[in-house]
Design a protein around this motif. Sequence first.
Motif, mmCIF file in Angstrom:
data_model
loop_
_atom_site.group_PDB
_atom_site.id
_atom_site.type_symbol
_atom_site.label_atom_id
_atom_site.label_comp_id
_atom_site.label_asym_id
_atom_site.label_seq_id
_atom_site.Cartn_x
_atom_site.Cartn_y
_atom_site.Cartn_z
ATOM 1 N N THR A 1 0.894 -1.287 -0.160
ATOM 2 C CA THR A 1 0.148 -0.025 -0.356
ATOM 3 C C THR A 1 0.951 1.273 0.028
ATOM 4 O OG1 THR A 1 -1.807 -0.979 1.017
ATOM 5 C CG2 THR A 1 -1.645 1.209 1.267
ATOM 6 N N LEU A 2 1.847 1.238 0.782
ATOM 7 C CA LEU A 2 2.782 2.583 1.056
ATOM 8 C C LEU A 2 3.420 2.636 -0.091
ATOM 9 C CD1 LEU A 2 3.140 2.038 4.658
ATOM 10 C CD2 LEU A 2 2.477 4.188 3.939
ATOM 11 N N GLY A 3 3.968 1.656 -0.628
ATOM 12 C CA GLY A 3 5.115 1.470 -1.795
ATOM 13 C C GLY A 3 4.190 2.029 -3.213
ATOM 14 N N LEU A 4 2.945 1.725 -3.262
ATOM 15 C CA LEU A 4 2.072 2.074 -4.353
ATOM 16 C C LEU A 4 1.727 3.469 -4.050
ATOM 17 C CD1 LEU A 4 0.013 -1.038 -4.556
ATOM 18 C CD2 LEU A 4 1.615 -0.218 -6.386
ATOM 19 N N GLY A 5 1.497 4.249 -2.949
ATOM 20 C CA GLY A 5 1.300 5.431 -2.641
ATOM 21 C C GLY A 5 2.461 6.141 -3.001
ATOM 22 N N MET A 6 3.897 5.849 -3.053
ATOM 23 C CA MET A 6 4.932 6.269 -3.237
ATOM 24 C C MET A 6 5.017 6.319 -5.059
ATOM 25 S SD MET A 6 7.642 4.868 -0.650
ATOM 26 C CE MET A 6 7.193 4.568 1.124
ATOM 27 N N VAL A 7 4.615 5.385 -5.525
ATOM 28 C CA VAL A 7 4.455 5.178 -6.856
ATOM 29 C C VAL A 7 3.796 6.313 -7.665
ATOM 30 C CG1 VAL A 7 4.081 3.946 -9.028
ATOM 31 C CG2 VAL A 7 5.025 2.821 -6.900
ATOM 32 N N THR A 8 2.449 6.277 -7.305
ATOM 33 C CA THR A 8 1.580 7.190 -7.730
ATOM 34 C C THR A 8 1.935 8.608 -7.721
ATOM 35 O OG1 THR A 8 -0.710 7.847 -8.271
ATOM 36 C CG2 THR A 8 -0.310 7.310 -6.051
ATOM 37 N N TYR A 9 2.652 9.000 -6.460
ATOM 38 C CA TYR A 9 2.948 10.394 -6.193
ATOM 39 C C TYR A 9 4.500 10.527 -6.801
ATOM 40 C CZ TYR A 9 5.012 14.345 -3.657
ATOM 41 O OH TYR A 9 5.105 15.532 -3.550
ATOM 42 N N ALA A 10 5.174 9.824 -6.687
ATOM 43 C CA ALA A 10 6.583 10.018 -7.360
ATOM 44 C C ALA A 10 6.306 10.215 -9.059
ATOM 45 C CB ALA A 10 7.484 8.862 -7.134
ATOM 46 N N LYS A 11 5.421 9.783 -9.601
ATOM 47 C CA LYS A 11 5.236 9.764 -11.094
ATOM 48 C C LYS A 11 4.911 11.344 -11.437
ATOM 49 C CE LYS A 11 4.587 8.092 -15.317
ATOM 50 N NZ LYS A 11 5.597 7.450 -15.940
ATOM 51 N N LEU A 12 4.313 12.048 -10.296
ATOM 52 C CA LEU A 12 3.914 13.466 -10.559
ATOM 53 C C LEU A 12 5.269 14.143 -10.502
ATOM 54 C CD1 LEU A 12 0.790 13.654 -8.259
ATOM 55 C CD2 LEU A 12 0.998 13.159 -10.858
ATOM 56 N N ARG A 13 6.328 13.609 -10.191
ATOM 57 C CA ARG A 13 7.557 14.391 -10.069
ATOM 58 C C ARG A 13 8.185 14.150 -11.283
ATOM 59 N NH1 ARG A 13 8.421 15.711 -4.383
ATOM 60 N NH2 ARG A 13 10.278 16.978 -5.291
ATOM 61 N N SER A 14 7.833 13.637 -12.268
ATOM 62 C CA SER A 14 8.410 13.241 -13.530
ATOM 63 C C SER A 14 9.596 12.908 -13.761
ATOM 64 C CB SER A 14 8.062 14.487 -14.520
ATOM 65 O OG SER A 14 6.921 14.676 -14.390
ATOM 66 N N PRO A 15 10.159 11.720 -13.029
ATOM 67 C CA PRO A 15 11.577 11.356 -12.900
ATOM 68 C C PRO A 15 11.680 10.728 -14.445
ATOM 69 C CG PRO A 15 10.216 9.789 -11.955
ATOM 70 C CD PRO A 15 9.295 10.932 -11.921
ATOM 71 N N LYS A 16 13.060 10.578 -14.947
ATOM 72 C CA LYS A 16 13.041 9.987 -16.113
ATOM 73 C C LYS A 16 12.910 8.763 -16.362
ATOM 74 C CE LYS A 16 17.465 9.513 -19.018
ATOM 75 N NZ LYS A 16 18.959 10.117 -19.088
ATOM 76 N N LYS A 17 13.124 7.967 -15.188
ATOM 77 C CA LYS A 17 12.692 6.427 -15.150
ATOM 78 C C LYS A 17 12.089 6.173 -13.808
ATOM 79 C CE LYS A 17 13.156 3.834 -19.132
ATOM 80 N NZ LYS A 17 12.815 5.171 -19.983
ATOM 81 N N LEU A 18 10.980 5.633 -13.487
ATOM 82 C CA LEU A 18 10.702 4.928 -12.166
ATOM 83 C C LEU A 18 10.363 3.473 -12.267
ATOM 84 C CD1 LEU A 18 9.299 5.656 -9.540
ATOM 85 C CD2 LEU A 18 7.093 5.953 -10.575
ATOM 86 N N ILE A 19 11.308 2.841 -11.504
ATOM 87 C CA ILE A 19 11.156 1.502 -11.314
ATOM 88 C C ILE A 19 11.041 1.046 -10.277
ATOM 89 C CG2 ILE A 19 12.896 -0.416 -11.761
ATOM 90 C CD1 ILE A 19 14.677 1.788 -13.242
ATOM 91 N N VAL A 20 10.264 0.027 -10.243
ATOM 92 C CA VAL A 20 9.603 -0.528 -8.938
ATOM 93 C C VAL A 20 9.989 -2.015 -8.899
ATOM 94 C CG1 VAL A 20 7.304 -1.175 -7.475
ATOM 95 C CG2 VAL A 20 7.592 0.947 -8.978
ATOM 96 N N LEU A 21 10.329 -2.468 -7.650
ATOM 97 C CA LEU A 21 10.615 -3.873 -7.312
ATOM 98 C C LEU A 21 9.852 -4.437 -6.455
ATOM 99 C CD1 LEU A 21 14.563 -3.082 -6.698
ATOM 100 C CD2 LEU A 21 13.703 -3.417 -9.113
#
Length: 357
Positions: free
Chosen positions: A190-210
């Motif tokens: 849950t918390l990692g996915l919250g980070m994913v959906t918010y981190a995407k708004l920061r527009s990183p060059k690549k967002l990788i999830v493990l």
Amino acid sequence: MSIPKTMKALVAYSATEYKYEPDYPTPQCGPDDIIIKTEGCGVCAGDLKCQHGAAMFWGDETQPSWVEPPFIPGHEFVGIIAEIGENVTGYKIGERVAADQIVPCGECRFCKDGHYWMCQPHQIFGFFSGLNGGMAEYVRLPKKAVIHKVPLEMPLNDGLLIEPYACSKHCVDRAKIEVEDIVVISGAGTLGLGMVTYAKLRSPKKLIVLDMMDERLEKAKEFGADLVWNPSKVNVTEEIMKLTDGYGCDVYIEATGHPSSVVQGMQMIRKLGRFVEFSVFGEPTTLDWSIIGDRKELDVLGSHLSPYCYPFVIENIANKTLKTNGIVSKSFAIEDWESAFDAATGKYRDFKVAIKF
């Protein structure tokens, strides 16, 4: 609305005695208090660790007890205002609210310099007899509680993600993600996915999830991850090195609570990178600390609670900017709290489990 004298509640009397009480005294509303009728409360990993008797809560030979029983667990709650004290302004009966987990004292050095989430007394809902949590039909919000209004039209399953997503936001903010960054988030609960959906708004060059569970990786992809890898199937450090010309990722966020994820992150992060530790661990982690200093000169950061994050999270869950679909995967009545806690371990592959009233 009329408030009964007793309520249904889960009460922790000791590390070994958690008990469902069908007729527990309803909290009384003082002149500076708000009483809410609980709609629901998420079950947090911290609630589980406390119920299992973890020393960080109940103490051991090296640390004192932090909790103060008897208490009602739960800090991921949302509810409707049922009663308001005579001195309270700015709120009305019938409004929907959530509150920061911590109730800051307002007097310690951290509160006075704006770092209220590190308040020295550290009184958090759901661990103290004077600050009961959301696993009950009613909750008292005292004068110093940090309270936030929640739209009535927000689905309850979304409202139950306000607290965890606020924690996720603070963690990602600590990472200071920039548009050229290769970002790795380890852990897609849950918390990692919250980070994913918010981190995407920061527009990183690549967002990788493990993550070790493919269904979690599928959800991470749905929530905005560019690449998803299962470390049990892929040598993730090698893959990062291929992707970055051998330098490593710029940011690594650790959200699994497993020692191997820390070691893995230290291997794959580049020199001068930013490593953010979010998790609570069940066992010590052994690491060659020369990686942090002599070899890579890393910024190693911690993340605790969710300061100043609730307004953004509430607004952006409401407007669907932050994705929430399918995260609250199971809910239970308070009478079935044992089943709720069992499901919250993740053994049945649930994301977030909640108790609803």
